[in-house]
Structure formats: C-alpha cells, structure tokens
Write a protein that holds these residues in place. Sequence first.
Motif, mmCIF file in Angstrom:
data_model
loop_
_atom_site.group_PDB
_atom_site.id
_atom_site.type_symbol
_atom_site.label_atom_id
_atom_site.label_comp_id
_atom_site.label_asym_id
_atom_site.label_seq_id
_atom_site.Cartn_x
_atom_site.Cartn_y
_atom_site.Cartn_z
ATOM 1 N N LYS A 93 0.668 -0.985 0.273
ATOM 2 C CA LYS A 93 0.169 -0.651 0.029
ATOM 3 C C LYS A 93 0.170 1.674 -0.234
ATOM 4 N N THR A 94 1.962 1.628 1.072
ATOM 5 C CA THR A 94 2.643 2.799 0.812
ATOM 6 C C THR A 94 3.998 2.056 0.215
ATOM 7 N N TYR A 95 4.431 3.577 0.013
ATOM 8 C CA TYR A 95 5.649 3.463 -1.255
ATOM 9 C C TYR A 95 7.191 4.035 -0.374
ATOM 10 N N ALA A 96 8.071 4.054 -0.644
ATOM 11 C CA ALA A 96 9.510 4.450 -0.299
ATOM 12 C C ALA A 96 9.766 5.425 -1.194
ATOM 13 N N ILE A 97 10.322 6.708 -1.313
ATOM 14 C CA ILE A 97 11.075 7.849 -2.249
ATOM 15 C C ILE A 97 12.023 7.693 -1.809
ATOM 16 N N GLN A 98 13.094 8.146 -2.501
ATOM 17 C CA GLN A 98 14.585 8.090 -2.640
ATOM 18 C C GLN A 98 15.097 9.628 -2.034
ATOM 19 N N THR A 99 15.950 10.479 -2.082
ATOM 20 C CA THR A 99 16.622 11.504 -2.248
ATOM 21 C C THR A 99 17.459 11.878 -3.083
ATOM 22 N N LEU A 139 16.205 7.159 2.777
ATOM 23 C CA LEU A 139 14.970 7.231 2.021
ATOM 24 C C LEU A 139 13.465 7.126 2.895
ATOM 25 N N LEU A 140 12.794 8.052 2.560
ATOM 26 C CA LEU A 140 11.389 8.205 3.496
ATOM 27 C C LEU A 140 10.661 6.919 3.195
ATOM 28 N N VAL A 141 10.376 5.965 4.063
ATOM 29 C CA VAL A 141 9.122 4.822 3.810
ATOM 30 C C VAL A 141 8.235 5.125 4.592
ATOM 31 N N GLY A 142 7.771 5.007 3.438
ATOM 32 C CA GLY A 142 5.564 4.472 4.371
ATOM 33 C C GLY A 142 4.844 5.543 3.659
#
Length: 218
Positions: free
Chosen positions: A15-21, A57-60
């Motif tokens: 359901k949720t995603y991770a975004i890398q900087t 890494l921003l997770v969730g």
Amino acid sequence: MTDATYGAKLQRDGKTYAIQTRIPAGVVTPENLETIAKVAKKYHIPLVKITSGQRFLLVGVQEQDITDVRRELGNLGMASITPGVRYVQSCPGIAYCKNGTQDSIHLAREISDEYAGKEFPAKIKIGVSGCPRCCGESRVRDIGIMGTAKGWTIFFGGHSGFKSRQGEQVATGLTSKEVRDLIRALLNHYKTHAEPKERSSRFLERVGTEWIRDVKPA
C-alpha cells in the motif's frame, strides 16, 4: 505503477511507498535536514532511513502524498528514477579525514553534476574514496575512484549485489581532470555496447575486459 508513483518503491504492505532523495557526495546541510524532518512530520512518514548510497529513504509514504512529498522536498526529491547514475557516494576525503590523500567530496560533486539526468542501459553506482581504505566502496561500484598519494585510481565493473564482483583496475596516478575524461570514455563505450538492463559487471562478463586497454579519455 502510475505517473504519480513512478520511481517510488512499493513496500511490503502493498500500500505504501518509499522515496529516495538526491544527495550528491552524501553531503547535506542543516537546511536539508530540516526540510526532510518537516516533510516526514507533515505526511506522517514512519521511517527515514540512510541508505548504503548515502541517500535518505522516506519509507511509508501514502500513494496520494507522493507528488506533494516530492514537491516539498525540492531538489532533494529529484533522485534518479531512470536507468542512469543513481548516486555518487563519497568519504570525507582530504578536506576532513586524517587518512585522506585526495579531495573526494569535490570530485564526487563534479561527477554527480555531470551525469544528473543522463540515461544509460542500466543503473550506475559510483563510489569515490579519498584513500586506499575505500570508505566510498570504490572497488565494488560500477565506477570506482580511489585516491592515493600519487593521484587517483579508477575501477570499472564492480558490483556488490547477489553476485559480487570487484571492479577492474583501469588506470592509476590520474589527476581529477583525467579521471573525469576517462570516466566519460568508459561510460560512452558501455552505453554504446551494453544491452538494456545490463549492469557494468554483467557487461564485462559478456564481452571481456580487453577493450578497457584501448579506451582513450574523452
């Protein structure tokens, strides 16, 4: 995957995603940290993780928040999501470390700027180390640059995944300009001859290493 979720990684919960900087050379400012903290709090992001490539890494992240999270991260949210240079990591180098022999941070930033947004057959990871201790993991990156008292040494075709491989030493005793010129030539050859999704280590396994001796700095 939709346009909004492209480049974000779906997590185990489905359901949720991770975004890398995007963090060139792994260097952040206090303002960068404040921005990441503000975004994480505002969107109730449960985990902020430092990756092996010196990125956050921003997770969730909720799917409906992905676009807003990237927008509010600004330049930090412009991480590479296409086949190309994913990151250029670096140790502190001679500017800060007592063991450093070369300025790894400065070189890593120059390389990161040159290849930002450029596409290649597969993802490319670059590590820059200011001394032979290789804290920038130079020997196991697609492009590895290691500093010595006599200049820079370049490795090509390293990999740290399931089938690890130490990169082939290409040249040593180089100046920073010579490093950038030689990397340009290596990546041009790789881009021209590699197959889609073929990492540099698998490329060398397929075509061999003889061509490396004939590469001329671009």
